[in-house]
Design a protein around this motif. Structure first.
Motif, PDB file in Angstrom:
ATOM      1  N   VAL A 219      47.370  13.697  14.514  1.00  0.00           N
ATOM      2  CA  VAL A 219      47.623  13.144  13.191  1.00  0.00           C
ATOM      3  C   VAL A 219      46.491  12.174  12.863  1.00  0.00           C
ATOM      4  CG1 VAL A 219      49.173  11.768  11.766  1.00  0.00           C
ATOM      5  CG2 VAL A 219      50.115  13.385  13.448  1.00  0.00           C
ATOM      6  N   ARG A 220      45.775  12.450  11.806  1.00  0.00           N
ATOM      7  CA  ARG A 220      44.652  11.607  11.416  1.00  0.00           C
ATOM      8  C   ARG A 220      45.135  10.517  10.452  1.00  0.00           C
ATOM      9  NH1 ARG A 220      39.217  13.331  11.792  1.00  0.00           N
ATOM     10  NH2 ARG A 220      38.982  15.122  13.157  1.00  0.00           N
ATOM     11  N   PRO A 221      45.044   9.252  10.825  1.00  0.00           N
ATOM     12  CA  PRO A 221      45.460   8.195   9.912  1.00  0.00           C
ATOM     13  C   PRO A 221      44.539   8.133   8.694  1.00  0.00           C
ATOM     14  CG  PRO A 221      44.312   7.261  11.792  1.00  0.00           C
ATOM     15  CD  PRO A 221      44.512   8.715  12.098  1.00  0.00           C
ATOM     16  N   LYS A 222      45.117   7.764   7.569  1.00  0.00           N
ATOM     17  CA  LYS A 222      44.326   7.584   6.351  1.00  0.00           C
ATOM     18  C   LYS A 222      43.580   6.247   6.434  1.00  0.00           C
ATOM     19  CE  LYS A 222      47.984   7.966   3.856  1.00  0.00           C
ATOM     20  NZ  LYS A 222      48.880   7.939   2.677  1.00  0.00           N
ATOM     21  N   VAL A 223      42.297   6.286   6.115  1.00  0.00           N
ATOM     22  CA  VAL A 223      41.448   5.105   6.287  1.00  0.00           C
ATOM     23  C   VAL A 223      40.679   4.826   4.995  1.00  0.00           C
ATOM     24  CG1 VAL A 223      39.595   4.051   7.631  1.00  0.00           C
ATOM     25  CG2 VAL A 223      41.167   5.682   8.734  1.00  0.00           C
ATOM     26  N   PHE A 224      40.693   3.579   4.574  1.00  0.00           N
ATOM     27  CA  PHE A 224      39.796   3.145   3.510  1.00  0.00           C
ATOM     28  C   PHE A 224      38.780   2.198   4.108  1.00  0.00           C
ATOM     29  CE2 PHE A 224      38.646  -0.064   0.212  1.00  0.00           C
ATOM     30  CZ  PHE A 224      37.821   0.774  -0.526  1.00  0.00           C
ATOM     31  N   ILE A 225      37.497   2.512   3.915  1.00  0.00           N
ATOM     32  CA  ILE A 225      36.446   1.638   4.422  1.00  0.00           C
ATOM     33  C   ILE A 225      35.681   1.081   3.229  1.00  0.00           C
ATOM     34  CG2 ILE A 225      34.907   3.616   4.886  1.00  0.00           C
ATOM     35  CD1 ILE A 225      33.904   1.823   7.335  1.00  0.00           C
ATOM     36  N   GLU A 226      35.699  -0.223   3.097  1.00  0.00           N
ATOM     37  CA  GLU A 226      35.106  -0.888   1.940  1.00  0.00           C
ATOM     38  C   GLU A 226      33.738  -1.439   2.289  1.00  0.00           C
ATOM     39  OE1 GLU A 226      36.265  -4.124  -1.562  1.00  0.00           O
ATOM     40  OE2 GLU A 226      37.447  -4.056   0.289  1.00  0.00           O
ATOM     41  N   ARG A 227      32.800  -1.180   1.406  1.00  0.00           N
ATOM     42  CA  ARG A 227      31.410  -1.577   1.648  1.00  0.00           C
ATOM     43  C   ARG A 227      31.147  -2.999   1.137  1.00  0.00           C
ATOM     44  NH1 ARG A 227      25.914   1.381  -0.722  1.00  0.00           N
ATOM     45  NH2 ARG A 227      24.453  -0.111   0.220  1.00  0.00           N
ATOM     46  N   SER A 228      30.844  -3.887   2.044  1.00  0.00           N
ATOM     47  CA  SER A 228      30.378  -5.261   1.793  1.00  0.00           C
ATOM     48  C   SER A 228      31.188  -6.052   0.770  1.00  0.00           C
ATOM     49  CB  SER A 228      28.900  -5.243   1.381  1.00  0.00           C
ATOM     50  OG  SER A 228      28.701  -4.491   0.188  1.00  0.00           O
ATOM     51  N   PRO A 229      32.524  -6.093   0.898  1.00  0.00           N
ATOM     52  CA  PRO A 229      33.287  -6.939  -0.026  1.00  0.00           C
ATOM     53  C   PRO A 229      32.991  -8.418   0.218  1.00  0.00           C
ATOM     54  CG  PRO A 229      34.696  -6.220   1.755  1.00  0.00           C
ATOM     55  CD  PRO A 229      33.393  -5.479   1.921  1.00  0.00           C
ATOM     56  N   GLY A 230      33.089  -9.212  -0.843  1.00  0.00           N
ATOM     57  CA  GLY A 230      32.903 -10.650  -0.710  1.00  0.00           C
ATOM     58  C   GLY A 230      31.464 -11.106  -0.747  1.00  0.00           C
ATOM     59  N   ILE A 231      30.526 -10.168  -0.919  1.00  0.00           N
ATOM     60  CA  ILE A 231      29.117 -10.567  -0.965  1.00  0.00           C
ATOM     61  C   ILE A 231      28.710 -10.974  -2.373  1.00  0.00           C
ATOM     62  CG2 ILE A 231      28.228  -8.224  -1.332  1.00  0.00           C
ATOM     63  CD1 ILE A 231      25.836  -8.943   0.386  1.00  0.00           C
ATOM     64  N   SER A 232      29.347 -10.352  -3.376  1.00  0.00           N
ATOM     65  CA  SER A 232      28.961 -10.629  -4.752  1.00  0.00           C
ATOM     66  C   SER A 232      30.173 -10.684  -5.659  1.00  0.00           C
ATOM     67  CB  SER A 232      27.996  -9.541  -5.256  1.00  0.00           C
ATOM     68  OG  SER A 232      27.761  -9.679  -6.629  1.00  0.00           O
ATOM     69  N   GLY A 233      30.185 -11.645  -6.555  1.00  0.00           N
ATOM     70  CA  GLY A 233      31.265 -11.760  -7.524  1.00  0.00           C
ATOM     71  C   GLY A 233      31.224 -10.692  -8.589  1.00  0.00           C
ATOM     72  N   ASP A 234      30.097  -9.951  -8.644  1.00  0.00           N
ATOM     73  CA  ASP A 234      29.976  -8.891  -9.645  1.00  0.00           C
ATOM     74  C   ASP A 234      30.784  -7.658  -9.274  1.00  0.00           C
ATOM     75  OD1 ASP A 234      28.229 -10.444 -11.113  1.00  0.00           O
ATOM     76  OD2 ASP A 234      26.439  -9.623 -10.144  1.00  0.00           O
ATOM     77  N   ASN A 235      31.161  -7.530  -8.019  1.00  0.00           N
ATOM     78  CA  ASN A 235      31.916  -6.358  -7.593  1.00  0.00           C
ATOM     79  C   ASN A 235      33.086  -6.809  -6.727  1.00  0.00           C
ATOM     80  OD1 ASN A 235      32.765  -3.983  -6.034  1.00  0.00           O
ATOM     81  ND2 ASN A 235      31.018  -2.991  -7.003  1.00  0.00           N
ATOM     82  N   VAL A 236      34.265  -6.880  -7.307  1.00  0.00           N
ATOM     83  CA  VAL A 236      35.447  -7.349  -6.586  1.00  0.00           C
ATOM     84  C   VAL A 236      36.018  -6.233  -5.726  1.00  0.00           C
ATOM     85  CG1 VAL A 236      37.737  -8.354  -6.841  1.00  0.00           C
ATOM     86  CG2 VAL A 236      35.913  -9.022  -8.419  1.00  0.00           C
ATOM     87  N   CYS A 237      36.015  -5.032  -6.215  1.00  0.00           N
ATOM     88  CA  CYS A 237      36.550  -3.875  -5.498  1.00  0.00           C
ATOM     89  C   CYS A 237      36.132  -2.620  -6.268  1.00  0.00           C
ATOM     90  CB  CYS A 237      38.075  -3.989  -5.434  1.00  0.00           C
ATOM     91  SG  CYS A 237      38.891  -2.712  -4.445  1.00  0.00           S
TER      92      CYS A 237
END
Length: 380
Positions: A201-219
């Motif tokens: 069973v493969r768990p579902k994974v979300f991998i987020e790229r560099s959150p918290g580095i810039s206020g221009d991109n929250v998510c």
């Protein structure tokens, strides 16, 4: 007659001795398919991305900077923990000439020419700008051979080829082959065991790229089927972004993440103090403070898109060193991801030990842990 013949032979021998040997030209094919003719090994190399040092160091060891005449300034800004490790080991690094970045327009061709390099190594992402700006053509006219490498856009296709290219450039083909063999063997410890396990069973994974580095991109910046996205799949997970995007890098909106409701959340982090405008990133990497990293990671999970996720509720939240995304050390995160996703199957794997062993065998710097962190309930 015999004397004359002897004199002729001696004269010919002296002429051969006095004539400088002409180096044989070698034609190599870079990751773009371009054929480049040059003298190898190169005597003077301009490293077009400083983070390529992570690979070159594994090939050259104590002689890392013997033939490097300059490098881009990205390691100092984007990977200062690693830069400090190499600066401590090689103090002369502080005075190594720096170049800018071609796509950002900060690269000076005149400055590069002044360093008299034989070769300029560039990442694949710079090719379009190098061609459109005329730098590729002008460099060739100045006698500088450009060789494109790729550890980031399509690592599965290009990483081993790029290691081989650097092995040829620096005269370390044998060491390059050893590096590739080690990397393959460490990845196989995961992939072969998963194959034998059958229908897991493969768990579902979300991998987020560099959150918290810039206020221009929250998510929510993420990875498609390549790079970290592929590492997730090789480790026995399912990267939810591949259901939506097909490019190496891309974005999901918060609603997509909530609907997907991943079993694990992984964020990438590093020491971005020199670049961040909000300082909310997770600082992981060489010698990073795990408690500080956990505090930052916990804060990121308080964002609206994350607080209701199963991964957050069940304590399966992690951070991984961002720079693994551009260095062929991906065998380390693949092992760590496998432990997070399938702790019963990979309980004996020790990614920290693996990376320490790699340093001791290949690198001229001392290993210090800190490349991963999990929230307390997520530690397997």
């Amino acid at each position: 007659m015999i004397l004359n013949r002897a004199i002729l032979v001696l004269t010919a021998a002296l002429l051969l001795t006095a004539t400088p040997a002409v180096a044989d030209k070698t034609t190599i094919t870079d990751v773009t398919g371009r054929q480049v003719e040059l003298d190898l090994p190169a005597k003077r190399v301009l490293v077009g991305e400083a983070r390529q040092i992570h690979v070159i160091a594994a090939l050259k060891g104590e002689h890392l900077f013997d033939t490097i005449v300059g490098w881009r300034d990205d390691m100092i800004k984007k990977d200062p923990d690693s830069y400090e490790a190499y600066r401590e080991r090689f103090p002369a690094l502080e005075s190594l000439p720096q170049t800018g970045y071609i796509p950002s327009g900060t690269f000076s061709l005149e400055g590069a020419i002044a360093l008299k390099p034989d070769i300029l190594t560039l990442n694949l992402e710079a090719q379009k700008s190098a061609q459109e700006s005329g730098i590729e053509e002008k460099a060739a006219a100045a006698g500088i051979a450009i060789v494109y490498l790729d550890f980031r856009v399509d690592p599965a296709k290009n990483s081993e080829k790029s290691i081989e290219l650097l092995g040829s450039i620096f005269g370390e083909k044998t060491k390059a082959a050893e590096f590739i063999a080690y990397r393959r063997a460490q990845i196989a410890l995961v992939t072969e065991r998963l194959a034998k396990a059958g229908n897991i069973v493969r768990p579902k994974v979300f991998i987020e790229r560099s959150p918290g580095i810039s206020g221009d991109n929250v998510c929510c910046r993420t990875f498609g089927p390549a790079n970290f996205g592929e590492m997730v799949e090789l480790a026995g997970g399912h990267n939810i972004a591949t259901d939506v995007i097909s490019t190496t890098f891309g974005d999901l909106n918060p609603e997509q993440i909530v609907v997907s409701n991943p079993d694990h959340v992984i964020v990438t982090g590093a020491n971005w103090a020199a670049e961040s405008d909000i300082n909310q990133f997770v600082h992981v990497g060489r010698g990073a403070d795990p408690e500080n990293a956990r505090t930052k990671l916990e804060a990121l999970m308080e964002r609206p898109a994350f607080s209701s996720l199963a991964a957050v509720k069940n304590g399966k939240v992690h951070a991984v060193w961002h720079q693994f995304y551009g260095v062929p050390y991906e065998f380390v995160p693949i092992q760590q991801f496998a432990k997070w996703f399938h702790p019963d199957l990979f309980g004996d794997l020790d990614p920290d030990k693996t990376f320490r062993e790699f340093h001791e065998r290949f690198l001229p710097i001392i290993y210090r842990p800190g490349y991963f962190v999990s929230l307390p309930a997520g530690e397997e």
